[in-house]
Design an enzyme around this catalytic site. Structure first.
Site, mmCIF file in Angstrom:
data_model
loop_
_atom_site.group_PDB
_atom_site.id
_atom_site.type_symbol
_atom_site.label_atom_id
_atom_site.label_comp_id
_atom_site.label_asym_id
_atom_site.label_seq_id
_atom_site.Cartn_x
_atom_site.Cartn_y
_atom_site.Cartn_z
ATOM 1 N N GLU A 169 -12.330 1.143 2.393
ATOM 2 C CA GLU A 169 -12.049 0.860 0.981
ATOM 3 C C GLU A 169 -13.310 0.713 0.141
ATOM 4 O O GLU A 169 -13.356 -0.100 -0.781
ATOM 5 C CB GLU A 169 -11.162 -0.388 0.862
ATOM 6 C CG GLU A 169 -9.865 -0.244 1.638
ATOM 7 C CD GLU A 169 -8.854 -1.360 1.367
ATOM 8 O OE1 GLU A 169 -9.189 -2.320 0.665
ATOM 9 O OE2 GLU A 169 -7.716 -1.225 1.868
ATOM 10 N N ARG A 215 -5.197 8.609 -5.091
ATOM 11 C CA ARG A 215 -5.070 8.676 -3.630
ATOM 12 C C ARG A 215 -5.361 10.086 -3.120
ATOM 13 O O ARG A 215 -6.111 10.271 -2.164
ATOM 14 C CB ARG A 215 -3.646 8.240 -3.251
ATOM 15 C CG ARG A 215 -3.373 8.192 -1.765
ATOM 16 C CD ARG A 215 -1.980 7.622 -1.502
ATOM 17 N NE ARG A 215 -0.932 8.407 -2.127
ATOM 18 C CZ ARG A 215 0.022 7.923 -2.919
ATOM 19 N NH1 ARG A 215 0.110 6.631 -3.164
ATOM 20 N NH2 ARG A 215 0.922 8.720 -3.464
ATOM 21 N N GLU A 270 -4.038 0.996 8.030
ATOM 22 C CA GLU A 270 -3.415 -0.339 7.994
ATOM 23 C C GLU A 270 -2.007 -0.139 7.451
ATOM 24 O O GLU A 270 -1.818 0.631 6.514
ATOM 25 C CB GLU A 270 -4.146 -1.307 7.040
ATOM 26 C CG GLU A 270 -5.510 -1.760 7.488
ATOM 27 C CD GLU A 270 -6.246 -2.630 6.448
ATOM 28 O OE1 GLU A 270 -5.633 -3.003 5.414
ATOM 29 O OE2 GLU A 270 -7.423 -2.918 6.668
#
Ligand SMILES: *[C@@H]1O[C@H](CO)[C@@H](O)[C@H](O)[C@H]1NC(C)=O
Ligand SMILES: *[C@@H]1O[C@H](CO)[C@@H](O)[C@H](O)[C@H]1NC(C)=O
Ligand SMILES: *[C@@H]1O[C@H](CO)[C@@H](O)[C@H](O)[C@H]1NC(C)=O
Ligand SMILES: *[C@@H]1O[C@H](CO)[C@@H](O)[C@H](O)[C@H]1NC(C)=O
Ligand SMILES: *[C@@H]1O[C@H](CO)[C@@H](O)[C@H](O)[C@H]1NC(C)=O
Ligand SMILES: *[C@@H]1O[C@H](CO)[C@@H](O)[C@H](O)[C@H]1NC(C)=O
Ligand SMILES: *[C@@H]1O[C@H](CO)[C@@H](O)[C@H](O)[C@H]1NC(C)=O
Length: 553
Positions: A169, A215, A270
């Site tokens: 991230e 994204r 995740e």
């Protein structure tokens, strides 16, 4: 989910027993085992939570994710791994994701325990705080390359490292997508290093989720281009499947569609939304079935250990593990799940995708920053800088950051013809200052020296007691010396006093480089960096010789 940023390790050549895990290979968009069957990651995040760092202004402006400031290396305690392994087996996981390790600790026991249980490790190589690329002020520098390589050197002997993640991230919003070229440069250089040590481990990145445009833009950017610089295994941290959700309600249909033309394997790095408890883990069946399995190769449930914000499927008290009902349900879901064994490995080949254009959702150039070259940086520090940051300050990353801003302001206010673009860079325009690849303390010494050269008297090299004039044997005595020395550094002709000692071993303020770096990426970087060194040298040299003929008094 934002979690820990990666870690580090150290090598010792302990003979390893034969591996329990088989080699996993990437072919085209999928992972395959040695029998040619598709391999799906059925994993769990395995990292106890570290202390959270104080929120900084820069972090707040870039998404405000809480970042850990410390970590407990979960692969360094044999007792803990022995304690936990029965539970990992109960979960039927074949992989764990570990976010931070300490390269100077021994990991032999834990890695063997996992290997014996058929469990692969996806290991993040960055560390909290200054151990990872800073999304607010990104650069790709010698000290980070060195840290990542130290971790790889410590884990390279283990057969069950599936991938090294070079970031988690780092890019957190469209507004900081200019950090992407630095992450991709890290992937390029780590891939080159892995090739040089004949490692088959993949290079991964774990992306934050976001709106579809963002994204998809980041995913396509990180995986485009030829094999030299693409991410091998693209992770998405996704928490959209909440409770008894569905492909449509969770957006997993849209997400799968958006990633369907990625040319590399992808997985949910995740997953496990907690906003509609209890966690039913019905997404596991969806993940391992078409249409999602046509694009994704499994995922990592978050998290084995409890977190302060309510994730976790166990509580640990000393040597006792207590599982909760999340654990039981995940064990049931993983236990029964096998993804489709198609398409066949023989149908796959690695292909290169065209890179996406820059846009409001992707402020990232495809012109990547250069491979950090510690030889050039250390040479400059020793022989071209007349004013150096003190060791104590150099070891305080926060102070180094503050002082760099201060010194750059002072340079500007003094009306200098040179400015801090020499040490800065811009991931949108693809302009990289010649010293942007150097560690933060060496950049600071450049700024100190450039200021000092405007008026080279003792008081110009003080910075409230944070700087000292370079008194080393190779120190430049005047601007002309500095100019010649900088020229030589960029030409690969450092003025080394004792030719037998490597530039890394000087123990000076920039001394975070290990021998492993000079034997690995640094060697390759010499070739890669040489392409434009002469033009870069001109900039640095101009800065150091800013007062023609200035004499250091
Ligand atoms: C790694 O472990 C060593 C030895 O315990 C310790 O001195 C060092 O501070 C640790 N490094 C990090 C980054 O935690
Ligand atoms: C981060 O800062 C610590 C000192 O606080 C230093 O020991 C370490 O080498 C730095 N890490 C990197 C990657 O520069
Ligand atoms: C990959 O791309 C880089 C940068 O565009 C280029 O320098 C390199 O030659 C390419 N490698 C291959 C194998 O095509
Ligand atoms: C091992 O587990 C104990 C008990 O939970 C914990 O306090 C300790 O920090 C753990 N050690 C490591 C290295 O994670
Ligand atoms: C898993 O399979 C077993 C037997 O094959 C079955 O009894 C059980 O209900 C299944 N569990 C789930 C969650 O589907
Ligand atoms: C160094 O600079 C910092 C500003 O970042 C200042 O607070 C400090 O007093 C200076 N001197 C020393 C010896 O740290
Ligand atoms: C990069 O350069 C562009 C164009 O000059 C500018 O708009 C942008 O603010 C710069 N970005 C950074 C992070 O400095």
């Amino acid at each position: 989910m934002r979690f820990l940023r990666a870690l580090t390790v150290t090598a010792s050549l302990v003979p390893l027993a034969s591996a329990a895990v088989v080699k996993i290979t990437r072919s085209g968009k999928y992972l395959y085992d040695d029998a040619g069957s598709r391999f799906y990651i059925k994993g769990v995040a395995y990292q106890p939570q570290g202390e959270l760092a104080a929120e900084s202004q820069a972090n707040e402006a870039n998404g405000g994710f809480p970042e850990p400031s410390s970590f407990h290396d979960p692969l360094s305690s044999e007792a803990n791994c022995t304690r936990d392994i029965p539970y990992l087996k109960q979960l039927s996981v074949n992989a764990v994701r570990v976010y931070s390790v300490n390269s100077s600790l021994n990991h032999d026991a834990c890695m063997k325990i996992l290997d014996d249980a058929g469990i692969y490790v996806l290991l993040d190589v960055s560390l909290p705080l200054n151990g990872s690329i800073d999304r607010a002020s990104p650069s790709w520098t010698t000290n980070l390359l060195d840290e990542y390589i130290r971790t790889i050197d410590a884990f390279n002997k283990y057969p069950n490292v599936l991938a090294y993640n070079i970031g988690n991230e780092v890019i957190s919003a469209p507004s900081n997508t200019y950090a992407a070229p630095y992450v991709k440069a890290a992937a390029r250089d780590i891939k080159a290093y892995l090739r040089s040590i004949s490692s088959n481990a993949l290079v991964g990145y774990a992306a934050v989720d976001g709106d579809a445009t963002f994204r998809n833009a980041v995913a396509h950017y990180m995986t485009c281009g030829n094999d030299t610089d693409t991410i091998d295994l693209y992770g998405l941290n996704n928490y959209q499947w909440c409770g008894a959700s569905s492909l449509t309600a969770s957006n997993w249909d849209t997400i799968t569609q958006g990633f369907s033309d990625l040319t590399v394997p992808t997985y949910m790095s995740e997953f496990g939304c907690i906003t509609s408890p209890p966690r039913l883990w019905t997404e596991v069946a969806a993940l391992l079935a078409t249409p999602v399995s046509d694009v994704f190769s499994g995922g990592i449930a978050f998290s084995f250990f409890p977190t302060s914000d309510g994730y976790g499927m166990t509580t640990i008290d000393g040597n006792t593990v207590t599982t909760n009902s999340d654990f039981t349900r995940l064990a049931a879901a993983y236990g029964n799940a096998t993804g489709p064994n198609s398409p066949a490995m023989s149908s796959q080949q690695n292909t290169a995708a065209a890179c996406p254009q820059e846009s409001a959702a992707l402020l990232a150039t495809t012109n990547l920053p250069p491979t950090p070259n510690p030889d050039v940086c250390n040479c400059l520090d020793k022989s071209a800088f007349a004013c150096l940051v003190n060791d104590a300050t150099a070891n305080d990353p926060v102070k180094v950051g503050e002082l760099t801003n201060i010194a750059c302001d002072m340079l500007a206010k003094a009306g200098s013809t040179v400015d801090c673009t020499t040490i800065g860079s811009n991931g949108s325009t693809g302009t990289y200052g010649p010293l942007s690849m150097c560690s933060p303390d060496i950049k600071l010494s450049w700024a100190f020296s450039a200021y000092y050269m405007l008026n080279p008297i003792a008081t110009s090299c003080d910075f409230s007691g944070n700087a000292t004039r370079n008194e080393g044997a190779d120190a430049p005595r005047n601007a002309q010396d500095a100019t010649i020395a900088a020229d030589n550094c960029f030409a690969g002709k450092p003025a080394v006093v004792t030719p037998t000692s490597s530039p890394q071993s000087t123990g000076d303020s920039g001394g975070s480089n290990s021998p492993s770096e000079s034997s690995g990426a640094a060697t390759k970087s010499g070739a890669q960096a040489s392409f434009s060194l002469s033009s870069m040298a001109a900039v640095v040299i101009a800065a150091l010789g800013v007062v023609a003929g200035a004499v250091v008094v």
